[in-house]
Design a protein around this motif. Structure first.
Motif, PDB file in Angstrom:
ATOM      1  N   TYR A 123     -26.799 -20.414  37.541  1.00 42.48           N
ATOM      2  CA  TYR A 123     -25.490 -20.542  38.167  1.00 42.48           C
ATOM      3  C   TYR A 123     -24.740 -19.224  38.014  1.00 42.48           C
ATOM      4  O   TYR A 123     -25.270 -18.262  37.479  1.00 42.48           O
ATOM      5  CB  TYR A 123     -24.706 -21.696  37.516  1.00 42.48           C
ATOM      6  CG  TYR A 123     -25.362 -23.037  37.743  1.00 42.48           C
ATOM      7  CD1 TYR A 123     -25.077 -23.789  38.866  1.00 42.48           C
ATOM      8  CD2 TYR A 123     -26.281 -23.552  36.831  1.00 42.48           C
ATOM      9  CE1 TYR A 123     -25.677 -25.016  39.085  1.00 42.48           C
ATOM     10  CE2 TYR A 123     -26.898 -24.774  37.048  1.00 42.48           C
ATOM     11  CZ  TYR A 123     -26.584 -25.507  38.166  1.00 42.48           C
ATOM     12  OH  TYR A 123     -27.199 -26.712  38.388  1.00 42.48           O
ATOM     13  N   ALA A 124     -23.512 -19.200  38.455  1.00 37.92           N
ATOM     14  CA  ALA A 124     -22.694 -17.996  38.309  1.00 37.92           C
ATOM     15  C   ALA A 124     -22.474 -17.709  36.824  1.00 37.92           C
ATOM     16  O   ALA A 124     -22.243 -18.624  36.048  1.00 37.92           O
ATOM     17  CB  ALA A 124     -21.361 -18.181  39.015  1.00 37.92           C
ATOM     18  N   PRO A 125     -22.572 -16.450  36.413  1.00 33.62           N
ATOM     19  CA  PRO A 125     -22.394 -16.108  34.995  1.00 33.62           C
ATOM     20  C   PRO A 125     -20.976 -16.390  34.491  1.00 33.62           C
ATOM     21  O   PRO A 125     -20.009 -16.233  35.225  1.00 33.62           O
ATOM     22  CB  PRO A 125     -22.687 -14.618  34.932  1.00 33.62           C
ATOM     23  CG  PRO A 125     -23.296 -14.258  36.223  1.00 33.62           C
ATOM     24  CD  PRO A 125     -22.923 -15.298  37.211  1.00 33.62           C
ATOM     25  N   LEU A 126     -20.900 -16.808  33.237  1.00 34.59           N
ATOM     26  CA  LEU A 126     -19.644 -16.990  32.507  1.00 34.59           C
ATOM     27  C   LEU A 126     -18.621 -17.855  33.255  1.00 34.59           C
ATOM     28  O   LEU A 126     -17.462 -17.484  33.413  1.00 34.59           O
ATOM     29  CB  LEU A 126     -19.026 -15.624  32.166  1.00 34.59           C
ATOM     30  CG  LEU A 126     -19.922 -14.710  31.320  1.00 34.59           C
ATOM     31  CD1 LEU A 126     -19.306 -13.346  31.205  1.00 34.59           C
ATOM     32  CD2 LEU A 126     -20.192 -15.320  29.965  1.00 34.59           C
ATOM     33  N   THR A 127     -19.072 -19.013  33.713  1.00 38.19           N
ATOM     34  CA  THR A 127     -18.185 -19.935  34.423  1.00 38.19           C
ATOM     35  C   THR A 127     -18.337 -21.349  33.867  1.00 38.19           C
ATOM     36  O   THR A 127     -19.280 -21.642  33.134  1.00 38.19           O
ATOM     37  CB  THR A 127     -18.499 -19.979  35.932  1.00 38.19           C
ATOM     38  OG1 THR A 127     -19.852 -20.392  36.113  1.00 38.19           O
ATOM     39  CG2 THR A 127     -18.286 -18.655  36.592  1.00 38.19           C
ATOM     40  N   LYS A 149     -20.812 -24.975  30.712  1.00 45.35           N
ATOM     41  CA  LYS A 149     -20.453 -23.562  30.610  1.00 45.35           C
ATOM     42  C   LYS A 149     -21.725 -22.750  30.690  1.00 45.35           C
ATOM     43  O   LYS A 149     -22.742 -23.123  30.108  1.00 45.35           O
ATOM     44  CB  LYS A 149     -19.752 -23.330  29.276  1.00 45.35           C
ATOM     45  CG  LYS A 149     -19.276 -21.937  29.049  1.00 45.35           C
ATOM     46  CD  LYS A 149     -18.589 -21.842  27.705  1.00 45.35           C
ATOM     47  CE  LYS A 149     -18.158 -20.427  27.447  1.00 45.35           C
ATOM     48  NZ  LYS A 149     -17.506 -20.287  26.152  1.00 45.35           N
ATOM     49  N   THR A 150     -21.678 -21.608  31.393  1.00 41.62           N
ATOM     50  CA  THR A 150     -22.851 -20.753  31.523  1.00 41.62           C
ATOM     51  C   THR A 150     -22.688 -19.491  30.688  1.00 41.62           C
ATOM     52  O   THR A 150     -21.572 -19.074  30.379  1.00 41.62           O
ATOM     53  CB  THR A 150     -23.094 -20.362  32.992  1.00 41.62           C
ATOM     54  OG1 THR A 150     -21.972 -19.649  33.474  1.00 41.62           O
ATOM     55  CG2 THR A 150     -23.341 -21.590  33.849  1.00 41.62           C
ATOM     56  N   ASP A 151     -23.835 -18.885  30.334  1.00 40.94           N
ATOM     57  CA  ASP A 151     -23.807 -17.634  29.579  1.00 40.94           C
ATOM     58  C   ASP A 151     -23.725 -16.446  30.539  1.00 40.94           C
ATOM     59  O   ASP A 151     -23.510 -16.619  31.741  1.00 40.94           O
ATOM     60  CB  ASP A 151     -25.015 -17.539  28.639  1.00 40.94           C
ATOM     61  CG  ASP A 151     -26.351 -17.481  29.370  1.00 40.94           C
ATOM     62  OD1 ASP A 151     -26.369 -17.453  30.623  1.00 40.94           O
ATOM     63  OD2 ASP A 151     -27.385 -17.464  28.695  1.00 40.94           O
ATOM     64  N   ASP A 152     -23.924 -15.240  30.029  1.00 38.02           N
ATOM     65  CA  ASP A 152     -23.799 -14.042  30.855  1.00 38.02           C
ATOM     66  C   ASP A 152     -24.915 -13.876  31.876  1.00 38.02           C
ATOM     67  O   ASP A 152     -24.820 -13.043  32.761  1.00 38.02           O
ATOM     68  CB  ASP A 152     -23.685 -12.795  29.982  1.00 38.02           C
ATOM     69  CG  ASP A 152     -24.847 -12.637  29.033  1.00 38.02           C
ATOM     70  OD1 ASP A 152     -25.626 -13.592  28.864  1.00 38.02           O
ATOM     71  OD2 ASP A 152     -24.981 -11.551  28.448  1.00 38.02           O
ATOM     72  N   GLY A 180     -26.040 -16.730  33.526  1.00 36.71           N
ATOM     73  CA  GLY A 180     -25.904 -17.891  34.399  1.00 36.71           C
ATOM     74  C   GLY A 180     -26.669 -19.126  33.953  1.00 36.71           C
ATOM     75  O   GLY A 180     -26.777 -20.082  34.710  1.00 36.71           O
ATOM     76  N   ARG A 181     -27.173 -19.118  32.726  1.00 35.91           N
ATOM     77  CA  ARG A 181     -27.881 -20.290  32.201  1.00 35.91           C
ATOM     78  C   ARG A 181     -26.880 -21.221  31.534  1.00 35.91           C
ATOM     79  O   ARG A 181     -26.052 -20.767  30.742  1.00 35.91           O
ATOM     80  CB  ARG A 181     -28.938 -19.879  31.186  1.00 35.91           C
ATOM     81  CG  ARG A 181     -30.028 -19.005  31.750  1.00 35.91           C
ATOM     82  CD  ARG A 181     -30.977 -18.596  30.669  1.00 35.91           C
ATOM     83  NE  ARG A 181     -30.269 -17.799  29.669  1.00 35.91           N
ATOM     84  CZ  ARG A 181     -30.691 -16.631  29.202  1.00 35.91           C
ATOM     85  NH1 ARG A 181     -31.821 -16.128  29.610  1.00 35.91           N
ATOM     86  NH2 ARG A 181     -29.992 -15.980  28.299  1.00 35.91           N
ATOM     87  N   PRO A 182     -26.930 -22.529  31.824  1.00 34.31           N
ATOM     88  CA  PRO A 182     -26.039 -23.469  31.134  1.00 34.31           C
ATOM     89  C   PRO A 182     -26.312 -23.456  29.631  1.00 34.31           C
ATOM     90  O   PRO A 182     -27.464 -23.485  29.204  1.00 34.31           O
ATOM     91  CB  PRO A 182     -26.407 -24.817  31.740  1.00 34.31           C
ATOM     92  CG  PRO A 182     -26.995 -24.490  33.070  1.00 34.31           C
ATOM     93  CD  PRO A 182     -27.700 -23.189  32.883  1.00 34.31           C
ATOM     94  N   ILE A 183     -25.244 -23.386  28.814  1.00 32.39           N
ATOM     95  CA  ILE A 183     -25.412 -23.348  27.364  1.00 32.39           C
ATOM     96  C   ILE A 183     -24.622 -24.446  26.650  1.00 32.39           C
ATOM     97  O   ILE A 183     -24.936 -24.785  25.521  1.00 32.39           O
ATOM     98  CB  ILE A 183     -25.020 -21.975  26.782  1.00 32.39           C
ATOM     99  CG1 ILE A 183     -23.605 -21.601  27.180  1.00 32.39           C
ATOM    100  CG2 ILE A 183     -26.016 -20.915  27.186  1.00 32.39           C
ATOM    101  CD1 ILE A 183     -23.064 -20.387  26.461  1.00 32.39           C
ATOM    102  N   ALA A 209     -25.219 -28.841  23.152  1.00 35.19           N
ATOM    103  CA  ALA A 209     -25.331 -27.384  23.105  1.00 35.19           C
ATOM    104  C   ALA A 209     -26.804 -27.012  23.259  1.00 35.19           C
ATOM    105  O   ALA A 209     -27.683 -27.709  22.750  1.00 35.19           O
ATOM    106  CB  ALA A 209     -24.789 -26.830  21.800  1.00 35.19           C
ATOM    107  N   ARG A 210     -27.056 -25.931  23.942  1.00 38.27           N
ATOM    108  CA  ARG A 210     -28.419 -25.483  24.186  1.00 38.27           C
ATOM    109  C   ARG A 210     -28.842 -24.493  23.116  1.00 38.27           C
ATOM    110  O   ARG A 210     -28.145 -23.517  22.852  1.00 38.27           O
ATOM    111  CB  ARG A 210     -28.497 -24.823  25.554  1.00 38.27           C
ATOM    112  CG  ARG A 210     -29.894 -24.487  26.015  1.00 38.27           C
ATOM    113  CD  ARG A 210     -29.825 -23.924  27.407  1.00 38.27           C
ATOM    114  NE  ARG A 210     -31.128 -23.876  28.032  1.00 38.27           N
ATOM    115  CZ  ARG A 210     -31.340 -23.447  29.265  1.00 38.27           C
ATOM    116  NH1 ARG A 210     -30.314 -23.041  29.999  1.00 38.27           N
ATOM    117  NH2 ARG A 210     -32.536 -23.425  29.767  1.00 38.27           N
TER     118      ARG A 210
END
Length: 83
Positions: A15-19, A33-36, A38-41, A60-61
């Motif tokens: 996905y879009a980073p940091l969103t 929430k995604t990381d820098d 774009g992976r969901p974390i 949490a991932r």
């Protein structure tokens, strides 16, 4: 409650980073929430209240990547209730 295959298919995508991404999944509301990259974390799974917060469960991932970029560990941990 562990995450099942249909939800994991949503969380594997980029996905879009940091969103914060909001989606509807059946009768549940998802917010993650995604990381820098774009992976969901972080995932919130439940029903959205009138303030826009998810009442349900929080996950949490655990994601470990080696120096070459290979995934060493990738799983979701239940962290408790989300309010």
């Amino acid at each position: 409650m562990s995450l099942k295959e249909p939800i994991l298919k949503i969380l594997i995508k980029q996905y879009a980073p940091l969103t914060m991404v909001e989606q509807k999944f059946g009768r549940y509301d998802l917010m993650f929430k995604t990381d820098d990259e774009g992976r969901p974390i972080m995932l919130f799974l439940g029903k959205k209240d009138s303030n826009g917060n998810i009442i349900g469960d929080r996950y949490a991932r655990r994601l470990k990547i080696d120096d070459r970029g290979n995934t060493v560990k990738d799983h979701w941990e239940h962290k408790g209730k989300a309010t």
